[in-house]
Design a protein around this motif. Structure first.
Motif, PDB file in Angstrom:
ATOM      1  N   CYS A 219       0.855  -1.185   0.000  1.00  7.66           N
ATOM      2  CA  CYS A 219       0.000   0.000   0.000  1.00  7.66           C
ATOM      3  C   CYS A 219       0.892   1.236   0.000  1.00  7.66           C
ATOM      4  O   CYS A 219       1.663   1.446   0.940  1.00  7.66           O
TER       5      CYS A 219
ATOM      6  N   THR B  57     -14.961 -10.518   1.023  1.00  6.34           N
ATOM      7  CA  THR B  57     -14.106 -10.023   2.108  1.00  6.34           C
ATOM      8  C   THR B  57     -13.130 -11.109   2.559  1.00  6.34           C
ATOM      9  O   THR B  57     -12.879 -11.285   3.747  1.00  6.34           O
TER      10      THR B  57
ATOM     11  N   ARG C 205      -9.540 -12.663   3.329  1.00  4.71           N
ATOM     12  CA  ARG C 205      -8.318 -12.019   3.808  1.00  4.71           C
ATOM     13  C   ARG C 205      -7.125 -12.469   2.977  1.00  4.71           C
ATOM     14  O   ARG C 205      -7.213 -13.419   2.208  1.00  4.71           O
TER      15      ARG C 205
ATOM     16  N   ASP D 220      -9.554  -7.829  -6.886  1.00  5.30           N
ATOM     17  CA  ASP D 220      -9.862  -6.477  -6.394  1.00  5.30           C
ATOM     18  C   ASP D 220      -9.444  -6.261  -4.940  1.00  5.30           C
ATOM     19  O   ASP D 220     -10.286  -5.952  -4.081  1.00  5.30           O
TER      20      ASP D 220
ATOM     21  N   ARG E 197      -8.082  -4.632  -1.465  1.00  5.79           N
ATOM     22  CA  ARG E 197      -8.130  -3.297  -0.852  1.00  5.79           C
ATOM     23  C   ARG E 197      -7.346  -3.322   0.457  1.00  5.79           C
ATOM     24  O   ARG E 197      -7.388  -4.307   1.186  1.00  5.79           O
ATOM     25  N   CYS E 198      -6.655  -2.215   0.735  1.00  2.00           N
ATOM     26  CA  CYS E 198      -5.933  -2.085   2.003  1.00  2.00           C
ATOM     27  C   CYS E 198      -6.949  -2.003   3.137  1.00  2.00           C
ATOM     28  O   CYS E 198      -7.888  -1.216   3.078  1.00  2.00           O
ATOM     29  N   LYS E 199      -6.755  -2.813   4.172  1.00  2.00           N
ATOM     30  CA  LYS E 199      -7.717  -2.855   5.278  1.00  2.00           C
ATOM     31  C   LYS E 199      -7.647  -1.573   6.113  1.00  2.00           C
ATOM     32  O   LYS E 199      -8.615  -1.172   6.740  1.00  2.00           O
TER      33      LYS E 199
ATOM     34  N   CYS F 117      -6.532   1.768   4.986  1.00  2.00           N
ATOM     35  CA  CYS F 117      -6.930   3.032   4.349  1.00  2.00           C
ATOM     36  C   CYS F 117      -7.918   2.837   3.204  1.00  2.00           C
ATOM     37  O   CYS F 117      -8.322   3.807   2.573  1.00  2.00           O
ATOM     38  N   GLU F 118      -8.298   1.563   2.914  1.00  2.00           N
ATOM     39  CA  GLU F 118      -9.239   1.266   1.823  1.00  2.00           C
ATOM     40  C   GLU F 118      -8.647   1.541   0.446  1.00  2.00           C
ATOM     41  O   GLU F 118      -9.343   1.470  -0.564  1.00  2.00           O
ATOM     42  N   GLY F 119      -7.341   1.898   0.379  1.00  2.00           N
ATOM     43  CA  GLY F 119      -6.710   2.183  -0.904  1.00  2.00           C
ATOM     44  C   GLY F 119      -6.450   0.902  -1.697  1.00  2.00           C
ATOM     45  O   GLY F 119      -6.529  -0.205  -1.160  1.00  2.00           O
TER      46      GLY F 119
END
Ligand SMILES: [Zn+2]
Ligand SMILES: [Zn+2]
Length: 252
Positions: free
Chosen positions: A6, A31, A33, A51, A53-55, A57-59
């Motif tokens: 990230c 979702t 992991r 797809d 996503r960073c847990k 910052c959601e980035g």
């Protein structure tokens, strides 16, 4: 190897720091992991997530190269299968333990990464990897042995004595592959005479009415709720033990 990184958090996203869709066909969990999908139980490498996503910052993470240590499961295939065949035939393995382990072997053994770019954890005792820590499911089962060694200098009487010691383990179903595949492989790989697990008792997830327990969503019965009912603790203990879900079960 390649790992998810990230850029806004400036760190590699191991295990629980990344979520995404499970790559297993028909699973549909969005979702999953970085190390495991809770719905289908498949162990994952984080780059397999769809797809991601960073847990934190959601980035959206990028893929970066990093060096890691691996457990070479393919080299241990023969020894591991022999152990599983013997232990599951002569010991007592609950059906779900057999089913989960079989599914794992059928999928084919792949090398498993046992180090992480994290600050928290057990540091790797090797100059080249000194800024990394071990993956929690590599070092946690070693704790069964090391805690015995902390207790008594005679720990080998228990852990290096398979002729006279029969090892029983109890766990929830998501922990099965770490105890029937990963940890036995790590022990077999040393070539030493370890006491390997012979009996495994595995519970399904305990559901509340028709859904999952969730502390964040307030679904379920928790310690403070149980206490507030004034039902004696021993009654609760008996109820939970007698209903311990070795098959799918609901708390009503
Ligand atoms: Zn899945
Ligand atoms: Zn981030």
């Amino acid at each position: 190897m390649q790992q998810l990184y990230c850029e806004s958090c400036q760190r590699f996203l191991a295990d629980r720091f990344v979520v995404g869709s499970c790559p297993v066909e028909g699973c549909g969990n969005d979702t999953a992991r970085g190390d495991q999908c809770d719905r289908c139980g498949r162990l994952l490498n984080s780059t397999e997530l769809i797809d991601p996503r960073c847990k934190v910052c959601e980035g959206i993470p990028i893929v970066r190269d990093t060096d890691h240590l691996f457990l070479e499961l393919p080299l241990l295939k023969e020894q591991l299968e022999k152990y599983i065949d013997e232990a599951s035939a002569t010991g007592s393995w609950s059906q779900n333990a057999v089913r989960i382990t079989d599914a794992w072997l059928k999928e084919g053994l792949r090398p498993r990464c046992i180090t992480r770019d994290l600050k928290w954890g057990v540091p790797v005792p090797h100059e080249k990897y000194k800024d990394k820590v071990f993956y929690v499911w590599f070092d946690a089962p070693i704790g069964y042995i090391s805690i015995t060694a902390c207790y008594t200098p005679e720990w080998e009487k228990w852990w290096k004595n398979p002729e006279n010691v029969e090892l029983y383990q109890f766990m929830g179903k998501d922990n099965v592959p770490f105890h029937t595949v990963m940890f036995p492989s790590a022990l077999l790989g040393t070539g030493e005479n370890w006491t390997l697990m012979k009996n495994i008792s595995v519970t399904e997830y305990l559901n509340y009415e028709s859904g999952k327990f969730s502390k964040t969503k307030g679904i379920g019965v928790f310690g403070n709720d149980a206490k507030a009912t004034n039902i004696p603790a021993d009654v609760w203990r008996y109820y939970l033990l007698s209903n311990r879900p070795e098959v799918r079960f609901r708390l009503n």
